[in-house]
Design a protein around this motif. Structure first.
Motif, PDB file in Angstrom:
ATOM      1  N   LYS A  20       0.832  -1.274   0.063  1.00 20.34           N
ATOM      2  CA  LYS A  20      -0.058   0.054  -0.046  1.00 20.34           C
ATOM      3  C   LYS A  20       1.022   1.353   0.042  1.00 20.34           C
ATOM      4  N   VAL A  39      -0.941   2.819   8.427  1.00 19.26           N
ATOM      5  CA  VAL A  39      -2.311   2.051   8.689  1.00 19.26           C
ATOM      6  C   VAL A  39      -3.126   3.499   8.945  1.00 19.26           C
ATOM      7  N   SER A  43      -7.995   2.270   5.732  1.00 16.60           N
ATOM      8  CA  SER A  43      -7.270   1.053   5.772  1.00 16.60           C
ATOM      9  C   SER A  43      -7.520   0.269   7.109  1.00 16.60           C
ATOM     10  N   GLU A  46      -9.781  -3.063   7.271  1.00 15.43           N
ATOM     11  CA  GLU A  46      -9.097  -4.035   6.472  1.00 15.43           C
ATOM     12  C   GLU A  46      -7.798  -4.760   7.030  1.00 15.43           C
TER      13      GLU A  46
END
Length: 82
Positions: A20, A39, A43, A46
């Motif tokens: 990512k 993070v 996100s 997830e």
């Protein structure tokens, strides 16, 4: 669980983060994943599901202590330790 299995599981989480963030090549075990925006709020859910999948431990979002998932070291301690 062996140290090798734990390392492989942490590597799965690290690979997800790095996928990512293409500008990154590594994530330190004590690096704060939230403060460094590795993070983020988009996100987060997830990420928690990934930890569940990798660890085999069900995580209750209502009782989750954010400090348990702020670093790879904390994730290992709280979800991957034998």
């Amino acid at each position: 669980m062996t140290q090798q299995q734990t390392t492989a599981r942490i590597d799965q989480i690290k690979e997800w983060i790095l996928a990512k963030h293409k500008n990154r090549t590594d994530v330190g075990v004590d690096e704060d994943l939230v403060d460094s925006r590795l993070v983020d709020s988009l996100s987060f859910v997830e990420f928690v599901f990934l930890i569940q999948e990798v660890s085999g431990v069900e995580i209750d979002m209502d009782t989750l202590n954010i400090s348990d998932i702020r670093t790879l070291a904390a994730i290992e301690k709280h979800f991957l330790a034998t």
